[in-house]
Scaffold this motif. Structure first.
Motif, PDB file in Angstrom:
ATOM      1  N   GLY A 132       0.815  -1.211   0.000  1.00 44.85           N
ATOM      2  CA  GLY A 132       0.000   0.000   0.000  1.00 44.85           C
ATOM      3  C   GLY A 132       0.844   1.254   0.000  1.00 44.85           C
ATOM      4  N   GLY A 133       0.520   2.187  -0.908  1.00 40.88           N
ATOM      5  CA  GLY A 133       1.280   3.425  -1.032  1.00 40.88           C
ATOM      6  C   GLY A 133       0.463   4.665  -0.739  1.00 40.88           C
ATOM      7  N   GLY A 134      -0.510   4.532   0.193  1.00 45.98           N
ATOM      8  CA  GLY A 134      -1.280   5.695   0.629  1.00 45.98           C
ATOM      9  C   GLY A 134      -0.581   6.393   1.790  1.00 45.98           C
ATOM     10  N   PHE A 135      -1.341   7.173   2.550  1.00 45.51           N
ATOM     11  CA  PHE A 135      -0.767   7.903   3.673  1.00 45.51           C
ATOM     12  C   PHE A 135      -0.041   6.964   4.633  1.00 45.51           C
ATOM     13  CE2 PHE A 135      -3.623  11.388   2.516  1.00 45.51           C
ATOM     14  CZ  PHE A 135      -2.812  12.484   2.773  1.00 45.51           C
ATOM     15  N   ALA A 136      -0.678   5.840   4.975  1.00 43.42           N
ATOM     16  CA  ALA A 136      -0.106   4.919   5.963  1.00 43.42           C
ATOM     17  C   ALA A 136       1.169   4.271   5.444  1.00 43.42           C
ATOM     18  CB  ALA A 136      -1.140   3.849   6.331  1.00 43.42           C
ATOM     19  N   GLY A 137       1.100   3.662   4.271  1.00 45.17           N
ATOM     20  CA  GLY A 137       2.247   2.939   3.737  1.00 45.17           C
ATOM     21  C   GLY A 137       3.434   3.830   3.443  1.00 45.17           C
ATOM     22  N   ILE A 138       3.181   4.996   2.834  1.00 49.23           N
ATOM     23  CA  ILE A 138       4.279   5.871   2.449  1.00 49.23           C
ATOM     24  C   ILE A 138       4.936   6.495   3.672  1.00 49.23           C
ATOM     25  CG2 ILE A 138       3.184   8.127   2.162  1.00 49.23           C
ATOM     26  CD1 ILE A 138       5.421   6.376  -0.385  1.00 49.23           C
ATOM     27  N   SER A 139       4.170   6.722   4.737  1.00 49.84           N
ATOM     28  CA  SER A 139       4.749   7.288   5.961  1.00 49.84           C
ATOM     29  C   SER A 139       5.652   6.279   6.660  1.00 49.84           C
ATOM     30  CB  SER A 139       3.630   7.738   6.908  1.00 49.84           C
ATOM     31  OG  SER A 139       2.826   8.726   6.301  1.00 49.84           O
ATOM     32  N   VAL A 140       5.252   5.012   6.676  1.00 51.41           N
ATOM     33  CA  VAL A 140       6.115   3.963   7.225  1.00 51.41           C
ATOM     34  C   VAL A 140       7.385   3.855   6.390  1.00 51.41           C
ATOM     35  CG1 VAL A 140       6.328   1.474   7.621  1.00 51.41           C
ATOM     36  CG2 VAL A 140       4.229   2.665   8.265  1.00 51.41           C
ATOM     37  N   ILE A 151       2.332  12.253  -6.306  1.00 50.96           N
ATOM     38  CA  ILE A 151       3.787  12.197  -6.165  1.00 50.96           C
ATOM     39  C   ILE A 151       4.267  10.823  -6.617  1.00 50.96           C
ATOM     40  CG2 ILE A 151       5.733  12.249  -4.555  1.00 50.96           C
ATOM     41  CD1 ILE A 151       2.539  13.952  -3.539  1.00 50.96           C
ATOM     42  N   PRO A 152       5.084  10.741  -7.675  1.00 53.49           N
ATOM     43  CA  PRO A 152       5.591   9.424  -8.097  1.00 53.49           C
ATOM     44  C   PRO A 152       6.282   8.714  -6.939  1.00 53.49           C
ATOM     45  CG  PRO A 152       6.126  11.099  -9.734  1.00 53.49           C
ATOM     46  CD  PRO A 152       5.575  11.836  -8.541  1.00 53.49           C
ATOM     47  N   LEU A 153       5.915   7.467  -6.710  1.00 52.72           N
ATOM     48  CA  LEU A 153       6.476   6.728  -5.574  1.00 52.72           C
ATOM     49  C   LEU A 153       7.979   6.525  -5.706  1.00 52.72           C
ATOM     50  CD1 LEU A 153       3.604   4.147  -5.029  1.00 52.72           C
ATOM     51  CD2 LEU A 153       4.289   5.975  -3.479  1.00 52.72           C
ATOM     52  N   ARG A 154       8.471   6.492  -6.918  1.00 50.20           N
ATOM     53  CA  ARG A 154       9.916   6.307  -7.095  1.00 50.20           C
ATOM     54  C   ARG A 154      10.708   7.531  -6.615  1.00 50.20           C
ATOM     55  NH1 ARG A 154      10.988   1.641  -9.759  1.00 50.20           N
ATOM     56  NH2 ARG A 154       9.213   0.698 -10.849  1.00 50.20           N
ATOM     57  N   MET A 155      10.023   8.666  -6.452  1.00 49.50           N
ATOM     58  CA  MET A 155      10.693   9.834  -5.900  1.00 49.50           C
ATOM     59  C   MET A 155      11.058   9.642  -4.434  1.00 49.50           C
ATOM     60  SD  MET A 155       8.700  13.146  -7.511  1.00 49.50           S
ATOM     61  CE  MET A 155       9.634  14.256  -6.460  1.00 49.50           C
ATOM     62  N   VAL A 156      10.237   8.874  -3.719  1.00 46.13           N
ATOM     63  CA  VAL A 156      10.495   8.663  -2.285  1.00 46.13           C
ATOM     64  C   VAL A 156      11.164   7.320  -2.008  1.00 46.13           C
ATOM     65  CG1 VAL A 156       8.660  10.197  -1.529  1.00 46.13           C
ATOM     66  CG2 VAL A 156       8.140   7.804  -1.955  1.00 46.13           C
TER      67      VAL A 156
END
Length: 458
Positions: A13-21, A67-72
């Motif tokens: 998951g790449g929403g608020f929860a997943g990306i913050s972890v 925001i492209p996930l590959r950026m983070v």
């Protein structure tokens, strides 16, 4: 080449929860080659969902809140795929590649489940067929495109009844998403008619909000909910309380109170459900969600953590479940990341999740909002300003903050764009050669049947 001694962390998951972890773990393990982090998400971008109603109304552009996930993913391996099954006992996850349906099996040492929720139509196939939703970037773009199309047709329509039907928008659900959506679209349609569509009678614009209870925004309490109710009515929005949408067609919505509303636009914001991958997991559930303990772990699975919309986490103060909001997901991610790092290092100082919301807010129209912050109530322009400032600061990168601020400024000074993009050509890929890919856990995508056989052998 992956080391056999690497500790594998898999985030779903790449929403608020997943990306913050992910960001917490990357900060800790950026120079640690013994830790391998993998993120799986169906889209290749993180979407800032609180601003979707503004995207649907043309106030901001899609690139401003995606925001492209590959950026983070500086250290993390990112895989764009759909999670198709999870085997907690074997520590295996099957994922499906979106463009050709091929399946890959991933193994993990630690699993973070942050898959969010999906729209719940409560089994009503007619509403599901004919309603718009507003949970994805495609939803918001689709709503804006459709409304511009309706305006174009209505401007050439001489029959007042047909023009009114074309200009009637019904939003079902009076929570944050429904209220913010109806407020934004009301401004967009009326401003566009005033500026461009001079053959449209403004009296034929009908904006309708359907609420299952006698209130709107129940999370903000009775007093603020009443003020929001009055503000929407003052803006010309009709609110139908104490009823539900029970049927729909191409050009009508039928309500539980017996009323049929002729309309060509219905937007459904009335329910959220959990993905079947989550509800079918071999673990404890509550309301379809995965039950997580106060340390955000799954009972009986010490290496599996869950947070966000798909997790049922009990608030020890109230006995109820923590609400599925971005604010809570962000706080959960900090505790989960700390506990996961403790589990990996063998430390015993894990923390329990305990959080009390600092406040809630909503924008309900042009320079109008409602907010409750640390027990203090705000309405009108001050609440609208607080909402704008808070969510602008919440955007993950300076680039996106700047883009949103510029969009807000430009669209406050000028009329919003009504360019109608109709057909977009897209090439389909139905076959893809994977010759030479022969590692089950690393790079091999197989057919679904082959993947099941391979998984049974592991």
């Amino acid at each position: 080449m992956q080391s056999p001694n690497q500790t594998k962390i898999l985030i779903l998951g790449g929403g608020f929860a997943g990306i913050s972890v992910l960001r917490e773990l990357e900060s800790t393990y950026k120079n640690n080659d013994s830790i391998k982090i993998t993120l799986v998400n169906e889209d290749n971008f993180f979407l800032f969902t609180p601003m979707l109603p503004e995207l649907a109304s043309g106030m901001i552009r899609p690139s401003a809140i995606s925001i492209p996930l590959r950026m983070v993913c500086k250290k993390t391996e990112f895989i764009q795929a759909k999670v198709s099954s999870i085997d907690l006992k074997s520590k295996l996850v099957a994922i499906t590649r979106p463009f050709d349906g091929m399946v890959k099996i991933l193994s993990y040492d630690y699993l973070v489940i942050a898959m969010g929720g999906t729209t719940n139509f409560f089994g009503n196939k007619q509403i599901e067929k004919h309603a718009f939703t507003i949970k994805t970037i495609q939803d918001a773009i689709g709503i804006k495109t459709h409304l511009i199309h309706m305006l174009e047709i209505a401007d050439t329509e001489k029959n007042p009844a047909l023009q009114e039907k074309l200009l009637t928008v019904v939003v079902v659900g009076a929570g944050f998403a429904g209220v913010e959506t109806i407020g934004e679209l009301n401004d967009f349609i009326k401003d566009s008619v005033r500026s461009y569509y001079h053959n449209i009678n403004p009296e034929n614009i009908k904006m309708i909000l359907v609420s299952a209870s006698d209130k709107i925004l129940p999370e903000l309490g009775e007093e603020l909910g009443k003020k929001a109710y009055e503000s929407l009515q003052k803006a010309g929005i009709r609110i139908i309380p104490n009823t539900k949408a029970v049927d729909a067609g191409e050009d009508f919505v039928f309500l539980g109170n017996g009323e049929t509303i002729p309309c060509d636009t219905m937007i459904w914001t009335a329910g959220v459900t959990i993905d079947s991958v989550i509800t079918s997991l071999d673990c404890e559930h509550k309301s379809g969600k995965i039950v997580a303990d106060s340390y955000l772990r799954l009972p009986n699975y010490d290496t599996v953590f869950a947070l966000g919309d798909c997790a049922a986490i009990t608030d020890t103060k109230t006995g109820g479940l923590y609400p599925p909001t971005a604010q809570h997901a962000l706080r959960e991610s900090k505790i989960l990341s700390h506990n996961l790092k403790c589990a990996i290092s063998g430390k015993q100082n894990q923390k329990q999740f305990n959080f009390e919301s600092k406040g809630m807010m909503a924008i309900i129209g042009k320079r109008d909002g409602i907010a409750k912050i640390s027990g203090h109530s705000l309405t009108g322009i001050p609440a609208w300003f607080v909402w704008k400032t808070y969510y602008l600061m919440m955007l993950p990168t300076f680039e996106k903050k700047l883009k949103v601020a510029l969009d807000w400024t430009v669209n406050s000074l000028f009329t919003r764009d009504i360019t109608l993009v109709r057909k977009i050509k897209r090439k389909s890929i139905n076959q893809f050669s994977s010759d030479g890919m022969d590692s089950l856990d690393q790079v091999l995508f197989r057919s679904e049947e082959s993947a099941k056989i391979q998984a049974s052998k592991v």
